[in-house]
Write an enzyme that holds these catalytic residues in place. Sequence first.
Site, PDB file in Angstrom:
ATOM      1  N   LYS A  78      39.825   0.704 -15.580  1.00 22.07           N
ATOM      2  CA  LYS A  78      40.772   1.436 -16.413  1.00 22.07           C
ATOM      3  C   LYS A  78      42.181   1.033 -15.977  1.00 22.07           C
ATOM      4  CE  LYS A  78      41.881   6.174 -17.896  1.00 22.07           C
ATOM      5  NZ  LYS A  78      41.404   7.563 -17.919  1.00 22.07           N
ATOM      6  N   ASP A 189      41.583  18.370 -19.893  1.00 14.80           N
ATOM      7  CA  ASP A 189      41.601  17.636 -21.174  1.00 14.80           C
ATOM      8  C   ASP A 189      40.169  17.568 -21.715  1.00 14.80           C
ATOM      9  OD1 ASP A 189      42.629  16.296 -23.368  1.00 14.80           O
ATOM     10  OD2 ASP A 189      42.675  14.345 -22.374  1.00 14.80           O
ATOM     11  N   ASN A 194      36.084  13.399 -24.475  1.00 15.24           N
ATOM     12  CA  ASN A 194      35.953  13.038 -23.066  1.00 15.24           C
ATOM     13  C   ASN A 194      34.581  13.385 -22.489  1.00 15.24           C
ATOM     14  OD1 ASN A 194      38.390  11.723 -22.774  1.00 15.24           O
ATOM     15  ND2 ASN A 194      39.505  13.639 -22.411  1.00 15.24           N
ATOM     16  N   ASP A 206      37.546  10.758 -17.989  1.00 14.36           N
ATOM     17  CA  ASP A 206      38.976  11.009 -18.134  1.00 14.36           C
ATOM     18  C   ASP A 206      39.443  12.152 -17.223  1.00 14.36           C
ATOM     19  OD1 ASP A 206      41.424  10.518 -19.108  1.00 14.36           O
ATOM     20  OD2 ASP A 206      41.053  11.153 -21.166  1.00 14.36           O
TER      21      ASP A 206
HETATM   22  N1  LIG Z   1      32.975   4.515 -16.990  1.00 11.95           N
HETATM   23  C1  LIG Z   1      32.945   4.327 -18.316  1.00 11.95           C
HETATM   24  N2  LIG Z   1      31.879   3.755 -18.922  1.00 11.95           N
HETATM   25  C2  LIG Z   1      31.870   3.558 -20.256  1.00 11.95           C
HETATM   26  N3  LIG Z   1      32.863   3.903 -21.089  1.00 11.95           N
HETATM   27  C3  LIG Z   1      33.948   4.485 -20.555  1.00 11.95           C
HETATM   28  C4  LIG Z   1      34.060   4.729 -19.150  1.00 11.95           C
HETATM   29  N4  LIG Z   1      35.254   5.321 -18.906  1.00 11.95           N
HETATM   30  C5  LIG Z   1      35.864   5.433 -20.098  1.00 11.95           C
HETATM   31  N5  LIG Z   1      35.097   4.942 -21.095  1.00 11.95           N
HETATM   32  C6  LIG Z   1      35.456   4.872 -22.525  1.00 11.95           C
HETATM   33  O1  LIG Z   1      36.830   4.682 -22.675  1.00 11.95           O
HETATM   34  C7  LIG Z   1      37.423   5.769 -23.382  1.00 11.95           C
HETATM   35  C8  LIG Z   1      38.783   6.093 -22.812  1.00 11.95           C
HETATM   36  O2  LIG Z   1      38.656   6.469 -21.461  1.00 11.95           O
HETATM   37  P1  LIG Z   1      39.440   7.716 -20.902  1.00 11.95           P
HETATM   38  O3  LIG Z   1      39.114   8.887 -21.736  1.00 11.95           O
HETATM   39  O4  LIG Z   1      39.165   7.786 -19.442  1.00 11.95           O
HETATM   40  O5  LIG Z   1      40.932   7.232 -21.122  1.00 11.95           O
HETATM   41  P2  LIG Z   1      42.143   8.028 -21.798  1.00 11.95           P
HETATM   42  O6  LIG Z   1      43.011   8.486 -20.716  1.00 11.95           O
HETATM   43  O7  LIG Z   1      41.620   9.016 -22.799  1.00 11.95           O
HETATM   44  O8  LIG Z   1      42.936   6.984 -22.549  1.00 11.95           O
HETATM   45  P3  LIG Z   1      43.886   7.346 -23.758  1.00 11.95           P
HETATM   46  O9  LIG Z   1      44.046   8.864 -23.826  1.00 11.95           O
HETATM   47  O10 LIG Z   1      45.127   6.637 -23.456  1.00 11.95           O
HETATM   48  O11 LIG Z   1      43.094   6.821 -24.905  1.00 11.95           O
HETATM   49  C9  LIG Z   1      36.419   6.904 -23.242  1.00 11.95           C
HETATM   50  O12 LIG Z   1      36.504   7.802 -24.306  1.00 11.95           O
HETATM   51  C10 LIG Z   1      35.101   6.168 -23.241  1.00 11.95           C
HETATM   52  O13 LIG Z   1      34.705   5.871 -24.553  1.00 11.95           O
HETATM   53 MG   LIG Z   2      40.006  10.218 -23.058  1.00 15.09          MG
END
Ligand SMILES: Nc1ncnc2c1ncn2[C@@H]1O[C@H](COP(=O)(O)OP(=O)(O)OP(=O)(O)O)[C@@H](O)[C@H]1O
Ligand SMILES: [Mg+2]
Length: 256
Positions: A78, A189, A194, A206
């Site tokens: 990430k 959140d 999430n 997240d």
């Molecule tokens: N470990 C993981 N394995 C598979 N998919 C993941 C993983 N971590 C995150 N994702 C995917 O990536 C997406 C975004 O990740 P995350 O929710 O952590 O970021 P975010 O902070 O919401 O980013 P933003 O709000 O800027 O879009 C998740 O909704 C999921 O679909």
């Molecule tokens: Mg997210």
Amino acid sequence: MPENELSALESLLKSREFLYHINLDRKTADLVFDGRTLKALYELMGRKSIDYIDFPISSGKESVVFKAFSKGKPVVIKVYKLSTLRFANIWKYIEGDYRFSRERIDRSNIVNIWAKKEFTNLKLLKKYGIPCPQPIAFHKNLLMMSYVGTKIAPAPMIKNVKVDFKVIYDQVVENLETMYQKAKLVHADMSEYNLLYHRGKAYFVDLGQAVARDHPAADYFLERDIRNVVRFFSSKGVKCTYEELLERVRGKPPAE
Ligand SMILES: Nc1ncnc2c1ncn2[C@@H]1O[C@H](COP(=O)(O)OP(=O)(O)OP(=O)(O)O)[C@@H](O)[C@H]1O
Ligand SMILES: [Mg+2]
């Protein structure tokens, strides 16, 4: 940095070879991979034996999530975008969290603390058996964790699957209880965006903004989370109410 490493970094920077592979549009690529992030990525790739970056799973406002391979196994990296991560937005989730009260925080390093915070929170969830990605490493604005998904595709968000939502609701409730009462954390959140669905389980993702339970705004964040959970599962036909769920997650108040 030894000369051969420096030239490898230079060639990575110049060629952006790995970017051709992942098919990210030029504008997004430039926003995500500024010089500092490329350098951090290069360092992490060496330290954690990352073979290559595969493709972006998600590209959001503040982060881009990539699937990558490390020693032949899928992992996730990430990348918190330095260009768009807004200080004011994330500050309120760091200030007030006693776990980070000793950190010197300013504009230049807040994003690194953010990555460390998500890492720390994931560790805590794992410790209490809550399904979530296994954190592997953090470095500057990067977080490396286990990949949740199959060979074919990353796990979908629960909003995009057809399952028995009552079963998933019960699981989520139990995990929220554990998270609040044992890990002493509030997600802050929590929503159908999430929660990933993988092999019959809802995985919490997240965790950057998750705060310690005694953060001054923890009650407010918890109530917002509970409202989101009830709204989503009600829309799927699960019978649940805000008051009942809040009480369950909070547990019994300590005796006077
Ligand atoms: N470990 C993981 N394995 C598979 N998919 C993941 C993983 N971590 C995150 N994702 C995917 O990536 C997406 C975004 O990740 P995350 O929710 O952590 O970021 P975010 O902070 O919401 O980013 P933003 O709000 O800027 O879009 C998740 O909704 C999921 O679909
Ligand atoms: Mg997210």
